[in-house]
Enzyme design. Structure first.
Site, mmCIF file in Angstrom:
data_model
loop_
_atom_site.group_PDB
_atom_site.id
_atom_site.type_symbol
_atom_site.label_atom_id
_atom_site.label_comp_id
_atom_site.label_asym_id
_atom_site.label_seq_id
_atom_site.Cartn_x
_atom_site.Cartn_y
_atom_site.Cartn_z
ATOM 1 N N HIS A 1 -5.824 2.819 0.957
ATOM 2 C CA HIS A 1 -5.112 3.994 1.477
ATOM 3 C C HIS A 1 -5.869 4.727 2.589
ATOM 4 O O HIS A 1 -5.292 5.084 3.619
ATOM 5 C CB HIS A 1 -4.813 4.977 0.348
ATOM 6 C CG HIS A 1 -4.238 4.345 -0.886
ATOM 7 N ND1 HIS A 1 -3.293 3.351 -0.829
ATOM 8 C CD2 HIS A 1 -4.468 4.553 -2.201
ATOM 9 C CE1 HIS A 1 -2.964 2.996 -2.076
ATOM 10 N NE2 HIS A 1 -3.669 3.705 -2.921
ATOM 11 N N ASP B 1 0.904 -1.146 0.000
ATOM 12 C CA ASP B 1 0.000 0.000 0.000
ATOM 13 C C ASP B 1 0.939 1.190 0.000
ATOM 14 O O ASP B 1 1.562 1.499 1.018
ATOM 15 C CB ASP B 1 -0.878 0.009 1.262
ATOM 16 C CG ASP B 1 -1.866 1.162 1.222
ATOM 17 O OD1 ASP B 1 -1.447 2.293 0.886
ATOM 18 O OD2 ASP B 1 -3.051 0.954 1.515
ATOM 19 N N HIS B 2 1.087 1.827 -1.145
ATOM 20 C CA HIS B 2 2.189 2.803 -1.246
ATOM 21 C C HIS B 2 1.994 3.995 -0.302
ATOM 22 O O HIS B 2 2.954 4.691 -0.004
ATOM 23 C CB HIS B 2 2.432 3.235 -2.696
ATOM 24 C CG HIS B 2 1.458 4.235 -3.231
ATOM 25 N ND1 HIS B 2 0.187 3.904 -3.608
ATOM 26 C CD2 HIS B 2 1.577 5.569 -3.439
ATOM 27 C CE1 HIS B 2 -0.428 5.001 -4.027
ATOM 28 N NE2 HIS B 2 0.380 6.015 -3.937
HETATM 29 C C1 BG6 Z 1 -3.428 4.527 -6.488
HETATM 30 C C2 BG6 Z 1 -4.730 4.551 -7.214
HETATM 31 O O1 BG6 Z 1 -3.412 3.463 -5.568
HETATM 32 O O2 BG6 Z 1 -3.239 5.738 -5.809
HETATM 33 C C3 BG6 Z 1 -4.786 5.720 -8.174
HETATM 34 O O3 BG6 Z 1 -4.907 3.355 -7.942
HETATM 35 C C4 BG6 Z 1 -4.465 7.019 -7.468
HETATM 36 O O4 BG6 Z 1 -6.057 5.816 -8.794
HETATM 37 C C5 BG6 Z 1 -3.178 6.866 -6.650
HETATM 38 O O5 BG6 Z 1 -4.298 8.013 -8.443
HETATM 39 C C6 BG6 Z 1 -2.939 8.091 -5.803
HETATM 40 O O6 BG6 Z 1 -1.660 8.004 -5.242
HETATM 41 P P1 BG6 Z 1 -0.847 9.279 -4.826
HETATM 42 O O7 BG6 Z 1 0.405 8.748 -4.231
HETATM 43 O O8 BG6 Z 1 -0.615 10.088 -6.082
HETATM 44 O O9 BG6 Z 1 -1.708 10.025 -3.867
#
Ligand code: BG6
Length: 488
Positions: A240, A177-178
């Site tokens: 997230h 989960d980045h």
């Molecule tokens: C991803 C989603 O997990 O997170 C995308 O699949 C989204 O749709 C992205 O744009 C948002 O990540 P960040 O790091 O740009 O907030």
């Protein structure tokens, strides 16, 4: 550092994620000396590339996304390519041979990381083959890194998990989960547990509500095929948003170990009040972007995007109210809000404290509530909103802000989320990855909401691109006597 010694096998090596995130992150780690010389990468995908072609692509990706080329030849010499068919055993046997060669050549001690950065329908198949074709028979550690989405709902997630668990035990599975790699998301825990003045107030006696907003300016881009089957609830909330909520709400772990932290997060998910049936519309709001203006440019509505059904009911926005039914949080609403094509690209958490018992400064209209704002992105930092005396003769108050900026330059100096996560994985630290129990409980929560939405006949509410979502989202929070803080 010797413990980072490993062979990293990337499935989906020609894909976007690898190019944009993985190679640049590996390069950063390499430049910082955190990959040492004992590493090799095997990229696999369908294309019939040679090692050389692959290396040229790695260099391109570093040029485009890092903008540097120091030691680039050295770095890319560690990369190897193997054309691959994910369903064919022969492909895996060839991979195994190459893996063994590289193991000897780079003294990798049999350590292997299998990184699945590709279409989720193949996760299970690949895991099966890795075991059946002997790639997991190795003397060193083995770790499976899996990108999202982990399933489409609880049932499919359970199936996927059961399949993967045939080949890898839970401790070897690193579910990405980045958001958990973002510096300020990791900071939530430190702000809470390393400061004397927050934790005593961190409960329903002093906090009135908590708001988590993650807004994007981008639309669906080229991802409609996936997004049409997902929508914002599955794409952002299940993972997230709920992960950030868990970190805000969890009890202090007895120790900062992976197991202890995960177990506290799991308890939060277990305490989440299930929202089902008729309640869904009371607690959750969805929306879809229509045409509008982003940074002065006209943009089309979601239904006019490439590969989107012109009658699509897919939500590109979700707002919700979540209740955590435990002693600490009883009665405190956690509001979440996320969507595409909104006003700004920003992720923020606002902790709103309860009003003080009375206002002595009644020559003033109303005292502003105290807020603690955690800026996740693009700015990183925290802000405390206080009231102080207005300069002049009268005892009037003035809202002031105490600001801490993590580095002040829009994330440029902070390592990318992926860099941190790769580093953790190389070192066997799974704290910032999601445990199966968290995944299961969050699907369980989210499924009840999507079930109701899927059965609704009414049109999905619309919002103009460039706004903060549909009116319904404002009403959701206003009904409780609050409003969304749209802070800079
Ligand atoms: C991803 C989603 O997990 O997170 C995308 O699949 C989204 O749709 C992205 O744009 C948002 O990540 P960040 O790091 O740009 O907030």
């Amino acid at each position: 550092n010797d413990s980072s010694t490993s062979l990293i096998m990337i499935f989906g090596a020609t894909g976007d994620l690898a190019k944009r995130k993985l190679y640049p992150s590996l390069y950063h780690l390499y430049k910082k000396g955190k990959l040492a010389d004992h590493f090799a990468v095997i990229g696999t995908a369908r294309r019939p590339w040679s090692h050389e072609e692959f290396r040229e692509n790695i260099k391109d990706s570093i040029h485009s996304f890092v903008g540097a080329d120091e030691q680039i030849d050295d770095f890319s010499s560690h990369f190897y390519y193997q054309p691959h068919d994910v369903t064919d055993s022969d492909s895996y046997i060839q991979l195994k041979t190459l893996a063994e060669e590289l193991d000897t050549k780079y003294s990798l001690q049999g350590n292997r990381i299998f990184y699945l950065a590709m279409a989720p329908e193949f996760f299970g198949t690949i895991a099966d083959h890795l075991k059946a074709d002997g790639l997991t028979d190795t003397t060193g550690f083995k770790r499976l890194v899996i990108e999202k989405p982990f399933g489409h709902d609880l049932e499919s997630a359970e199936q996927l998990n059961a399949q993967i668990r045939q080949s890898f035990p839970e401790e070897e599975i690193y579910r990405i989960d980045h958001y958990l790699g973002k510096a300020m998301v990791q900071n939530i825990e430190v702000i809470r547990f390393a400061n004397a003045f927050f934790e005593p107030l961190w409960n329903n006696r002093y906090i009135s509500n908590i708001q988590i907003t993650s807004s994007e300016k981008l639309g669906v881009e080229e991802r409609a095929r996936y997004y049409e089957t997902s929508g914002a609830l599955r794409d952002m909330v299940q993972n997230h948003m709920l992960q950030m909520l868990a970190l805000l709400a969890m009890e202090p772990p007895i120790r900062l170990t992976t197991d202890e932290i995960r177990s506290e997060k799991v308890k939060v998910f277990r305490a989440l009040r299930p929202i089902e049936g008729n309640e869904v519309n009371e607690y959750f709001v969805r929306g879809q972007y229509g045409p509008g203006t982003i940074d002065k440019n006209e943009v089309v509505g979601y239904r006019d995007e490439m590969n989107v059904d012109p009658d699509s009911q897919t939500e590109t926005f979700v707002a919700g109210k979540l209740m955590i039914d435990n002693f600490r949080w009883a009665g405190v609403p956690f509001y979440i809000r996320t969507g595409k094509r909104m006003t700004t690209k920003s992720t923020k958490i606002v902790i709103q404290f309860k009003d003080i018992p009375m206002n002595l400064y009644n020559n003033n209209e109303q005292l502003q509530p105290n807020l603690l704002v955690i800026h996740i992105q693009p700015d990183e930092g925290i802000t405390l909103h206080l009231n102080a005396k207005k300069s002049g003769q009268n005892m009037q108050t003035n809202p002031v802000k105490l600001n801490f900026s993590n580095e002040g330059s829009n994330g440029i100096n902070t390592p990318e989320a992926y860099e941190k996560l790769l580093y953790d994985c190389l070192h066997g630290d799974a704290t910032n990855f999601t445990h199966w129990d968290e995944v299961a409980l969050s699907w369980k929560f989210v499924d009840k909401i999507s079930e109701v939405w899927e059965q609704t006949n009414s049109e999905i509410p619309k919002y103009a691109s460039g706004t903060m979502g549909p009116e319904e989202a404002e009403k959701l929070i206003e009904n409780d006597g609050f409003f969304w803080w749209n802070l800079n």
